[in-house]
Design a protein around this motif. Structure first.
Motif, short mmCIF file in Angstrom:
data_model
loop_
_atom_site.label_atom_id
_atom_site.label_comp_id
_atom_site.label_asym_id
_atom_site.label_seq_id
_atom_site.Cartn_x
_atom_site.Cartn_y
_atom_site.Cartn_z
N HIS A 96 0.83 -1.21 0.00
CA HIS A 96 0.00 0.00 0.00
C HIS A 96 0.86 1.25 0.00
O HIS A 96 0.60 2.21 -0.73
N ASP A 114 1.54 3.79 -3.44
CA ASP A 114 0.85 5.07 -3.30
C ASP A 114 1.69 6.14 -4.03
O ASP A 114 2.18 7.09 -3.44
N LYS A 134 -3.98 5.57 -8.91
CA LYS A 134 -3.71 5.73 -7.48
C LYS A 134 -3.79 4.38 -6.79
O LYS A 134 -4.42 3.45 -7.29
N ALA A 135 -3.16 4.31 -5.64
CA ALA A 135 -3.17 3.06 -4.86
C ALA A 135 -4.57 2.77 -4.37
O ALA A 135 -5.35 3.68 -4.08
#
Length: 172
Positions: free
Chosen positions: A22, A26, A37-38
């Motif tokens: 994560h 990001d 986007k993450a």
């Protein structure tokens, strides 16, 4: 140019790897071809749990990629194609890498290790689905000896995705 590839280690992802994935994904550059986007942390928690199941059931998964120092730098591996469009029923290989590690050979080194592992698990053919604009990943497929096979249009973004194929029974 044939340069030496870096040492890379692959391991079955842990629950803690969800946090690392994560964090390192990001980054808009890393996610340019994956929605920009993450995903939320819960997505990576579910993804790492699913990969542990894949490893236990299939003998392969998306493994956590570690550099020479043991730092998590991304993932690579294989899994059954997870969508209802594209190469349904195929085993897909893939990779995603932290931006600061691009251009150093990590993706190629890890993907080659992936091919050896999935071949050892009895997989005969693999595919790689790559956004048509992603020149870096297309270059990795070529280094692996993969060949263009099909073109798909992604249902949501309506982007062209190229499917590359490799027959592991006849690959060097």
């Amino acid at each position: 140019m044939n340069r030496a590839l870096p040492a890379v280690r692959l391991r079955v992802p842990t629950h803690e790897d969800a946090f690392a994935w994560h964090r390192i994904f990001d980054d808009p550059d890393v996610m340019e071809f994956h929605g920009g986007k993450a995903a939320d942390l819960s997505f990576y928690e579910e993804l790492t749990a699913r990969q542990r199941r894949h490893d236990a059931e299939l003998g392969f998964c998306l493994w956590t990629m570690l550099d020479e120092s043991g730092q998590v730098i991304g993932f690579t591996g294989a899994q059954p194609w997870p969508r209802d469009w594209g190469p349904v029923g195929e085993i897909e290989i893939g990779w995603r890498l932290a931006r600061e590690h691009w251009g150093k050979g990590y993706a190629t080194a890890a993907a080659r290790e992936t091919l050896e592992r999935v071949r050892a698990a009895g997989v005969g053919d693999v595919v790689a689905m790559v956004d048509a604009r992603n020149a870096r990943s297309i270059a990795v497929t070529r280094r692996l000896g993969m060949r263009p096979a099909e073109i798909f249009m992604t249902p949501v973004s309506r982007r062209e995705a190229h499917c590359y194929r490799l027959d592991l029974r006849h690959a060097e």
